[in-house]
Design a protein around this motif. Sequence first.
Motif, PDB file in Angstrom:
ATOM      1  N   LEU A 155       0.828  -1.202   0.000  1.00  0.00           N
ATOM      2  CA  LEU A 155       0.000   0.000   0.000  1.00  0.00           C
ATOM      3  C   LEU A 155       0.865   1.255   0.000  1.00  0.00           C
ATOM      4  CD1 LEU A 155      -2.846   1.129   0.003  1.00  0.00           C
ATOM      5  CD2 LEU A 155      -2.858   0.970   2.504  1.00  0.00           C
ATOM      6  N   ALA A 156       1.996   1.209   0.707  1.00  0.00           N
ATOM      7  CA  ALA A 156       2.917   2.348   0.687  1.00  0.00           C
ATOM      8  C   ALA A 156       3.428   2.596  -0.726  1.00  0.00           C
ATOM      9  CB  ALA A 156       4.084   2.104   1.647  1.00  0.00           C
ATOM     10  N   HIS A 157       3.732   1.517  -1.438  1.00  0.00           N
ATOM     11  CA  HIS A 157       4.169   1.666  -2.828  1.00  0.00           C
ATOM     12  C   HIS A 157       3.032   2.188  -3.710  1.00  0.00           C
ATOM     13  CE1 HIS A 157       8.173   0.171  -2.324  1.00  0.00           C
ATOM     14  NE2 HIS A 157       7.780  -1.035  -1.899  1.00  0.00           N
ATOM     15  N   ALA A 158       1.818   1.728  -3.476  1.00  0.00           N
ATOM     16  CA  ALA A 158       0.678   2.230  -4.253  1.00  0.00           C
ATOM     17  C   ALA A 158       0.509   3.728  -4.066  1.00  0.00           C
ATOM     18  CB  ALA A 158      -0.597   1.494  -3.832  1.00  0.00           C
ATOM     19  N   ILE A 159       0.651   4.188  -2.838  1.00  0.00           N
ATOM     20  CA  ILE A 159       0.552   5.623  -2.552  1.00  0.00           C
ATOM     21  C   ILE A 159       1.651   6.378  -3.301  1.00  0.00           C
ATOM     22  CG2 ILE A 159       0.831   7.348  -0.727  1.00  0.00           C
ATOM     23  CD1 ILE A 159      -0.513   5.264   1.170  1.00  0.00           C
ATOM     24  N   GLY A 160       2.864   5.859  -3.257  1.00  0.00           N
ATOM     25  CA  GLY A 160       3.974   6.505  -3.965  1.00  0.00           C
ATOM     26  C   GLY A 160       3.786   6.493  -5.465  1.00  0.00           C
ATOM     27  N   LEU A 161       3.247   5.401  -6.011  1.00  0.00           N
ATOM     28  CA  LEU A 161       3.004   5.334  -7.456  1.00  0.00           C
ATOM     29  C   LEU A 161       1.909   6.310  -7.877  1.00  0.00           C
ATOM     30  CD1 LEU A 161       3.200   1.462  -7.846  1.00  0.00           C
ATOM     31  CD2 LEU A 161       4.805   3.119  -8.829  1.00  0.00           C
ATOM     32  N   ALA A 162       0.917   6.511  -7.019  1.00  0.00           N
ATOM     33  CA  ALA A 162      -0.111   7.514  -7.313  1.00  0.00           C
ATOM     34  C   ALA A 162       0.493   8.911  -7.296  1.00  0.00           C
ATOM     35  CB  ALA A 162      -1.243   7.404  -6.298  1.00  0.00           C
ATOM     36  N   MET A 163       1.381   9.173  -6.346  1.00  0.00           N
ATOM     37  CA  MET A 163       2.042  10.480  -6.283  1.00  0.00           C
ATOM     38  C   MET A 163       2.898  10.719  -7.518  1.00  0.00           C
ATOM     39  SD  MET A 163       3.066  10.766  -2.239  1.00  0.00           S
ATOM     40  CE  MET A 163       1.799  10.912  -0.975  1.00  0.00           C
ATOM     41  N   ALA A 164       3.450   9.653  -8.079  1.00  0.00           N
ATOM     42  CA  ALA A 164       4.268   9.786  -9.284  1.00  0.00           C
ATOM     43  C   ALA A 164       3.441  10.237 -10.481  1.00  0.00           C
ATOM     44  CB  ALA A 164       4.958   8.466  -9.597  1.00  0.00           C
ATOM     45  N   GLN A 165       2.117  10.089 -10.390  1.00  0.00           N
ATOM     46  CA  GLN A 165       1.230  10.477 -11.492  1.00  0.00           C
ATOM     47  C   GLN A 165       0.428  11.731 -11.176  1.00  0.00           C
ATOM     48  OE1 GLN A 165      -0.724   6.762 -13.337  1.00  0.00           O
ATOM     49  NE2 GLN A 165      -0.311   6.130 -11.231  1.00  0.00           N
ATOM     50  N   ALA A 166       0.748  12.394 -10.075  1.00  0.00           N
ATOM     51  CA  ALA A 166      -0.038  13.540  -9.623  1.00  0.00           C
ATOM     52  C   ALA A 166      -0.063  14.645 -10.683  1.00  0.00           C
ATOM     53  CB  ALA A 166       0.542  14.096  -8.324  1.00  0.00           C
ATOM     54  N   ALA A 167      -1.244  15.138 -10.968  1.00  0.00           N
ATOM     55  CA  ALA A 167      -1.400  16.182 -11.986  1.00  0.00           C
ATOM     56  C   ALA A 167      -2.786  16.800 -11.856  1.00  0.00           C
ATOM     57  CB  ALA A 167      -1.200  15.607 -13.390  1.00  0.00           C
ATOM     58  N   GLY A 168      -3.023  17.832 -12.665  1.00  0.00           N
ATOM     59  CA  GLY A 168      -4.324  18.493 -12.689  1.00  0.00           C
ATOM     60  C   GLY A 168      -4.234  19.905 -12.134  1.00  0.00           C
ATOM     61  N   THR A 169      -4.651  20.894 -12.903  1.00  0.00           N
ATOM     62  CA  THR A 169      -4.537  22.285 -12.468  1.00  0.00           C
ATOM     63  C   THR A 169      -5.898  22.975 -12.423  1.00  0.00           C
ATOM     64  OG1 THR A 169      -4.353  23.387 -14.625  1.00  0.00           O
ATOM     65  CG2 THR A 169      -2.365  22.323 -13.749  1.00  0.00           C
ATOM     66  N   ARG A 170      -5.907  24.149 -11.811  1.00  0.00           N
ATOM     67  CA  ARG A 170      -7.127  24.945 -11.708  1.00  0.00           C
ATOM     68  C   ARG A 170      -7.377  25.806 -12.944  1.00  0.00           C
ATOM     69  NH1 ARG A 170      -9.753  25.775  -7.022  1.00  0.00           N
ATOM     70  NH2 ARG A 170      -9.134  24.444  -5.296  1.00  0.00           N
ATOM     71  N   GLN A 171      -6.527  25.717 -13.934  1.00  0.00           N
ATOM     72  CA  GLN A 171      -6.724  26.517 -15.142  1.00  0.00           C
ATOM     73  C   GLN A 171      -8.045  26.168 -15.826  1.00  0.00           C
ATOM     74  OE1 GLN A 171      -4.691  29.001 -15.796  1.00  0.00           O
ATOM     75  NE2 GLN A 171      -5.876  29.683 -17.562  1.00  0.00           N
ATOM     76  N   ALA A 172      -8.490  24.922 -15.650  1.00  0.00           N
ATOM     77  CA  ALA A 172      -9.746  24.508 -16.268  1.00  0.00           C
ATOM     78  C   ALA A 172     -10.954  25.132 -15.587  1.00  0.00           C
ATOM     79  CB  ALA A 172      -9.865  22.988 -16.250  1.00  0.00           C
ATOM     80  N   GLN A 192     -10.141  15.716 -15.475  1.00  0.00           N
ATOM     81  CA  GLN A 192      -9.010  15.626 -14.550  1.00  0.00           C
ATOM     82  C   GLN A 192      -9.286  14.686 -13.374  1.00  0.00           C
ATOM     83  OE1 GLN A 192      -6.714  19.922 -15.279  1.00  0.00           O
ATOM     84  NE2 GLN A 192      -7.927  19.641 -13.447  1.00  0.00           N
ATOM     85  N   PRO A 193     -10.441  14.776 -12.699  1.00  0.00           N
ATOM     86  CA  PRO A 193     -10.701  13.804 -11.624  1.00  0.00           C
ATOM     87  C   PRO A 193     -10.766  12.373 -12.145  1.00  0.00           C
ATOM     88  CG  PRO A 193     -12.169  15.695 -11.435  1.00  0.00           C
ATOM     89  CD  PRO A 193     -11.487  15.812 -12.762  1.00  0.00           C
ATOM     90  N   ALA A 194     -11.283  12.195 -13.368  1.00  0.00           N
ATOM     91  CA  ALA A 194     -11.336  10.848 -13.945  1.00  0.00           C
ATOM     92  C   ALA A 194      -9.931  10.295 -14.181  1.00  0.00           C
ATOM     93  CB  ALA A 194     -12.138  10.869 -15.243  1.00  0.00           C
ATOM     94  N   PHE A 195      -9.024  11.160 -14.654  1.00  0.00           N
ATOM     95  CA  PHE A 195      -7.628  10.737 -14.793  1.00  0.00           C
ATOM     96  C   PHE A 195      -7.071  10.310 -13.433  1.00  0.00           C
ATOM     97  CE2 PHE A 195      -7.216  14.083 -18.398  1.00  0.00           C
ATOM     98  CZ  PHE A 195      -7.680  13.170 -19.336  1.00  0.00           C
ATOM     99  N   ALA A 196      -7.327  11.139 -12.410  1.00  0.00           N
ATOM    100  CA  ALA A 196      -6.787  10.866 -11.075  1.00  0.00           C
ATOM    101  C   ALA A 196      -7.330   9.561 -10.509  1.00  0.00           C
ATOM    102  CB  ALA A 196      -7.110  12.031 -10.137  1.00  0.00           C
TER     103      ALA A 196
END
Length: 440
Positions: free
Chosen positions: A174-191, A202-206
């Motif tokens: 689970l610790a690795h899963a959390i880290g792998l999710a952080m490696a894909q972190a993205a999405g901005t408020r420009q939308a 963006q939430p669907a990507f997340a």
Amino acid sequence: MPDTPMNLRLARQIHGLSPQAMPPELFAQAHESLTDTLLVAAVGRQQAGNQALRGAVSASSGSARVWFEPHRQMGLQEATFINSLHASSVGFDGYFGKVQAARVCLPAAWASAEHAGRSGLDLLHAYIVGCEVTIGLARCRRGKESGWSETTVYGAVGAAVSTGVLLGLSPVQLAHAIGLAMAQAAGTRQAILEPASSHGLQPAFAARNGAFAAQLAALGATAPSQALEGPFGLSALYHRGNDRDLFDGLFTDWAQLGSSLKRYPVAAFAQAAIEALLHLQPQRFKESEVVQIVAYVSPGIFRYVGAEFSPGDQPQNIGQRNLRYQLAVTFLRGSFSLADLAPSAVVDTEVAAMVRKVHLRVDPTNTGDYAPVTLSLLLADGSEQRYTQQAPPGSPALPLTLRQKQEKAQQCAEFGAIDLNGLQRKLASLPEQANLQGFW
């Protein structure tokens, strides 16, 4: 002795949780937010734009389903993506602060529970934990906003947690899963500043990325142990804060009990202004009797929903995120509903004429995210009607009444073309269901 890495510390705490140790009011709140999110997703499922976007999702086999489509089965990631898209694109789901955890964590949790053959109680447990992690990560951020979307950056982690719990990952996995999710972190408020369909994507990507991270970790994929607090970790690059604050009250104070439900299908930034105008009972006045509608708002509200009104080629997105349009409609129609987001409604000439009477004024001393908002009606006879809304409707300070919740549910069911009573009966028995395969 070095400190335990944050991801592993978090994973160990999650692993030690059990549904039986959670307070009953937490499950009641989760049931309410889950119901609210499903109803909003039913509306999103009917939108033509979303139906077209689903064409980009590759066909897959699996036991997860698109909500409200009992015969459409697919893989965990694909179902997570589509259901999150449906829940996110309408802008009617609940929130905590600036985080909308349900639109990310519930699709991942539900698809994972179907995929793994888990029970309704297991689903609720994983959903609650994923939301709490998402909210907790957002709450411990400090300083000036960087422009990243808290919902998507931290929601991916919450989705990974929800999926990881349901897949039965060990604390290390689970610790690795959390880290792998952080490696894909993205999405901005420009939308939000430039209304676009990517705001719902963006939430669907997340959600999809978080679920995928947990699946990868289950198969042996690893992530840096300091993916959160390291020199090039999430905190350093995205939004600084004291990472240890995450654990203050985590899984004991249950921050999500302070979540808000939306009364109107618009951005959280616009809820208080609409409510303030309705308090002034605008139906008492003819359009010709009103010279100006003036809303005095915070810099944050103005920044996100204060643009000049111009429907352009995306009228629905503009309708959801333009306060001038929303106040004009509220004055003319006596409320604001899903019907007012239809493209034909947004380009209505009567509304366009009323929009020209709507003005926003920024109060630099107002530091509120969503409230207070003061509404002023300047009348042709020289008089003024004024009211200050201190909190958004649906917030902990001003909870929705039972009647308002019912009205929202009925509105969503109508536009989502679903059987509301049938859905409510199924959800009432969700904690007792051994698995979700027959739910839809």
